[in-house]
Design a protein around this motif. Sequence first.
Motif, PDB file in Angstrom:
ATOM      1  N   ALA A  40       7.826  17.425 -13.737  1.00 49.24           N
ATOM      2  CA  ALA A  40       9.134  17.728 -14.330  1.00 49.24           C
ATOM      3  C   ALA A  40       9.006  17.988 -15.819  1.00 49.24           C
ATOM      4  O   ALA A  40       9.724  18.814 -16.386  1.00 49.24           O
ATOM      5  CB  ALA A  40      10.099  16.569 -14.077  1.00 49.24           C
ATOM      6  N   ILE A  41       8.049  17.287 -16.468  1.00 49.61           N
ATOM      7  CA  ILE A  41       7.892  17.461 -17.916  1.00 49.61           C
ATOM      8  C   ILE A  41       7.100  18.728 -18.233  1.00 49.61           C
ATOM      9  O   ILE A  41       7.542  19.564 -19.007  1.00 49.61           O
ATOM     10  CB  ILE A  41       7.202  16.219 -18.525  1.00 49.61           C
ATOM     11  CG1 ILE A  41       8.105  14.990 -18.358  1.00 49.61           C
ATOM     12  CG2 ILE A  41       6.893  16.455 -20.002  1.00 49.61           C
ATOM     13  CD1 ILE A  41       7.395  13.693 -18.652  1.00 49.61           C
ATOM     14  N   ARG A  91       0.828  -1.204   0.000  1.00 55.55           N
ATOM     15  CA  ARG A  91       0.000   0.000   0.000  1.00 55.55           C
ATOM     16  C   ARG A  91       0.866   1.260   0.000  1.00 55.55           C
ATOM     17  O   ARG A  91       0.661   2.162  -0.810  1.00 55.55           O
ATOM     18  CB  ARG A  91      -0.913  -0.052   1.224  1.00 55.55           C
ATOM     19  CG  ARG A  91      -1.972   0.996   1.258  1.00 55.55           C
ATOM     20  CD  ARG A  91      -2.911   0.846   0.060  1.00 55.55           C
ATOM     21  NE  ARG A  91      -4.059   1.720   0.222  1.00 55.55           N
ATOM     22  CZ  ARG A  91      -3.981   3.038   0.172  1.00 55.55           C
ATOM     23  NH1 ARG A  91      -2.839   3.612  -0.036  1.00 55.55           N
ATOM     24  NH2 ARG A  91      -5.066   3.768   0.342  1.00 55.55           N
ATOM     25  N   GLU A  92       1.883   1.306   0.880  1.00 55.04           N
ATOM     26  CA  GLU A  92       2.753   2.478   0.957  1.00 55.04           C
ATOM     27  C   GLU A  92       3.530   2.658  -0.340  1.00 55.04           C
ATOM     28  O   GLU A  92       3.684   3.769  -0.844  1.00 55.04           O
ATOM     29  CB  GLU A  92       3.740   2.345   2.130  1.00 55.04           C
ATOM     30  CG  GLU A  92       3.146   2.616   3.506  1.00 55.04           C
ATOM     31  CD  GLU A  92       2.513   1.382   4.125  1.00 55.04           C
ATOM     32  OE1 GLU A  92       2.373   0.369   3.406  1.00 55.04           O
ATOM     33  OE2 GLU A  92       2.143   1.436   5.305  1.00 55.04           O
ATOM     34  N   LEU A  93       3.985   1.517  -0.893  1.00 59.24           N
ATOM     35  CA  LEU A  93       4.789   1.599  -2.107  1.00 59.24           C
ATOM     36  C   LEU A  93       3.948   2.082  -3.281  1.00 59.24           C
ATOM     37  O   LEU A  93       4.436   2.836  -4.121  1.00 59.24           O
ATOM     38  CB  LEU A  93       5.418   0.238  -2.415  1.00 59.24           C
ATOM     39  CG  LEU A  93       6.577  -0.132  -1.486  1.00 59.24           C
ATOM     40  CD1 LEU A  93       7.064  -1.542  -1.778  1.00 59.24           C
ATOM     41  CD2 LEU A  93       7.724   0.870  -1.636  1.00 59.24           C
ATOM     42  N   SER A  94       2.686   1.672  -3.356  1.00 54.94           N
ATOM     43  CA  SER A  94       1.864   2.116  -4.481  1.00 54.94           C
ATOM     44  C   SER A  94       1.606   3.623  -4.395  1.00 54.94           C
ATOM     45  O   SER A  94       1.581   4.312  -5.419  1.00 54.94           O
ATOM     46  CB  SER A  94       0.549   1.331  -4.543  1.00 54.94           C
ATOM     47  OG  SER A  94      -0.142   1.453  -3.337  1.00 54.94           O
ATOM     48  N   GLY A 151       1.568   9.968   1.683  1.00 54.31           N
ATOM     49  CA  GLY A 151       0.239  10.407   1.268  1.00 54.31           C
ATOM     50  C   GLY A 151       0.131  11.920   1.276  1.00 54.31           C
ATOM     51  O   GLY A 151      -0.408  12.528   0.350  1.00 54.31           O
ATOM     52  N   LEU A 152       0.674  12.548   2.317  1.00 52.67           N
ATOM     53  CA  LEU A 152       0.613  14.006   2.400  1.00 52.67           C
ATOM     54  C   LEU A 152       1.435  14.651   1.294  1.00 52.67           C
ATOM     55  O   LEU A 152       1.010  15.629   0.671  1.00 52.67           O
ATOM     56  CB  LEU A 152       1.109  14.481   3.765  1.00 52.67           C
ATOM     57  CG  LEU A 152       0.965  15.993   3.937  1.00 52.67           C
ATOM     58  CD1 LEU A 152      -0.448  16.331   4.333  1.00 52.67           C
ATOM     59  CD2 LEU A 152       1.937  16.526   4.947  1.00 52.67           C
ATOM     60  N   LEU A 153       2.636  14.087   1.019  1.00 56.52           N
ATOM     61  CA  LEU A 153       3.466  14.631  -0.066  1.00 56.52           C
ATOM     62  C   LEU A 153       2.706  14.558  -1.385  1.00 56.52           C
ATOM     63  O   LEU A 153       2.704  15.508  -2.169  1.00 56.52           O
ATOM     64  CB  LEU A 153       4.776  13.838  -0.179  1.00 56.52           C
ATOM     65  CG  LEU A 153       5.814  14.079   0.906  1.00 56.52           C
ATOM     66  CD1 LEU A 153       7.058  13.260   0.618  1.00 56.52           C
ATOM     67  CD2 LEU A 153       6.160  15.553   0.996  1.00 56.52           C
ATOM     68  N   LEU A 156       3.271   9.092  -6.284  1.00 56.07           N
ATOM     69  CA  LEU A 156       3.987  10.354  -6.019  1.00 56.07           C
ATOM     70  C   LEU A 156       5.080  10.565  -7.062  1.00 56.07           C
ATOM     71  O   LEU A 156       5.201  11.655  -7.634  1.00 56.07           O
ATOM     72  CB  LEU A 156       4.580  10.322  -4.608  1.00 56.07           C
ATOM     73  CG  LEU A 156       5.458  11.512  -4.232  1.00 56.07           C
ATOM     74  CD1 LEU A 156       4.647  12.796  -4.237  1.00 56.07           C
ATOM     75  CD2 LEU A 156       6.088  11.302  -2.868  1.00 56.07           C
ATOM     76  N   VAL A 157       5.851   9.501  -7.323  1.00 55.39           N
ATOM     77  CA  VAL A 157       6.917   9.608  -8.320  1.00 55.39           C
ATOM     78  C   VAL A 157       6.335   9.978  -9.674  1.00 55.39           C
ATOM     79  O   VAL A 157       6.856  10.842 -10.396  1.00 55.39           O
ATOM     80  CB  VAL A 157       7.699   8.282  -8.402  1.00 55.39           C
ATOM     81  CG1 VAL A 157       8.644   8.295  -9.594  1.00 55.39           C
ATOM     82  CG2 VAL A 157       8.459   8.032  -7.111  1.00 55.39           C
TER      83      VAL A 157
END
Lengths: 338, 308
Positions: B21-22, B5-8, B263-265, B13-14
């Motif tokens: 960035a684009i 869950r955290e990784l998804s 999540g906040l980020l 975010l990424v």
Amino acid sequence: MTTPHSRWKTWLFRHETALLLVVVVEWLSFNAIGARFGTLDNNFDILRHTAEIGLLALAMTPIILTGGIDLSVGSLLGLCAILFGKLWRDAGLSPMAAGGITLVIGALAGGLNASLITLLRLPPLIVTLGTYSLFRGLAEAITRGADTFTNFPASFLVLGQERWLGLPTQAWLFLVVAAAMWLLVHRTTYGRSFRAIGFAPEGARHAGIPVQRRLAMVYVLAGIIAALAAIIYTARLGQAKADAGMGYELFAITAVVLGGTSIFGGVGTVHGTLLGVAAIAVLNNGLVHARQPREVAGMLTGALLLLALSGSVVPKLWAAWRARRRSSIPSPAPSRSP
Amino acid sequence: MRHFRELSVAGALVLVLIVLAIVAPGFYQAQPLLSLATREAPTLVVACGMALVIIGRQIDISVGSQFAVCSVTAGMLAAQNWPTALVTIAAILLGALLGAINGALVAGLRLPSIVVTLATMVTWREALRWQRQGAFVNLPDRLQWLGLSQTAGQWMLVGVALVVLVAIALAMRHVAAGRFVYAVGTDAEAARLAGIRPQRVTFNTFALLGALTGLAAMMNVAQSPQVDPKSGTGLELKAIAAVVVGGVAISGGRGSLWGVFVGLLLLACVAPALTHLRIEAYWEKAIQGAIILLAVVADGVRSRKARR
């Protein structure tokens, strides 16, 4: 053992009777303070201003009876008011047609709550907290925070500002919905199942009640009633803005809880809710006549909700505490699933 | 996978960062980024406390009103020439008191937290409106950025938020009191039989959330020359959204503070992304609601699959 005497006695000690007394005392004391409070005109005014909150409280009653909650009704009222204005002004529909479509939109919005709650088994509180933000946000996005809808035709404003057969027009609608809701909850097996579900969902399922379908129905119904309240709200003020009905969910929940419906579900009546609505409406109007600022009414409603909630659980906790002292066997902690 | 869950969420975010960035390379400039982080720092502090309350299977929607009450009180005390340190302590204590009121009603009287905090949310907000009538509080200059330069003050506020996050995250993993919150959120009765006092744990989480809200209010006051009595409106939704998006289960007992941080980020980057994509700010509330719904739907679908 229902001799006439004991029946009279149980009536006297019922929650609704006490609440009726509160309303009467409230009315009489405001009548003594404010000069114009007791006039027939003002009482019609109270009725006029109460119709929307009253409708929301009626919609909230079966929801809380089933042990659920709907925080999104106030926001949905705002969204429906905006869409009604949009349909009338920008799509050029007659108020009648726009109203019909608004009711359908209300049903769809209620259906969104219903499907998330019943299909995915999500807790009503987080689902309706999400839609509380979503519906209000959509209303703000559609109007860009500034657009208001005004200049509705007089034939439509009759619904909110005129009288029909002596009473304010919207009061008739409110009374019809109230009567229908009372019959549904208290005189049909369908409505009786709401209390069964709130009392014990698993038990209701074993008794053959289609629990998820009934729950879905209750939230859809709330959506339709919120849309109806939006139309009445627009007709009363003659304008629709994105902040319509903000905070109304608190008034509706307070009226229901004040009316003796258990917040945990399973216990409660529609006439209790109506008395709760009356208590809040008289308080709000009376405070205005006693020259108190509007904020005091909101503050007192919040405090009233806390008082009503505490009042309903303190006797139970007290009894549990005494029983525990007497038996000295540790009793299970009342755990609650959200 | 254990941290799926955290990784998804981190993956999402990424993705947002790459899109930014684009389409908007201007997003990656040191000073605007620091300003964004400073703006979000108080929300992070509140979200940490909210995570505790939700892990303990409760909810608090009154934090926005608590935040406003603490902000205005802190501003009024500072205007009366109280030293900054004392003002900060007063704001935290007042927040803890407001949180303790919620906690006493929820834990002591066993009332549902959603209804209790709905009532206190409106009561505090209306009481404040009645008292202030919408008037702003002017702050003395020395309070701004806590008397430091702007950049140093911003780093200071971000640092405080990160210290709070790390402290709570470690405590929730390695300290008994933190594990108690998970135990109570999973099954209060089982926790009681294991010797934990569930009602006391619940009360403490509410009081701690209140204290953190008071700290967050102070962090917000230090950023501006005035205090708006309407500040903190919608803060409860921001905090709950961060917690839920970060993978804390709304039914309690599951989730981590690191997830809440990610999540906040993610939520913090969504708003600037929207401006760069030319979506108007009026959509913010609707998007917030949609994100909360999406997060709980994702959890609901996953737990349904797990049950089969």
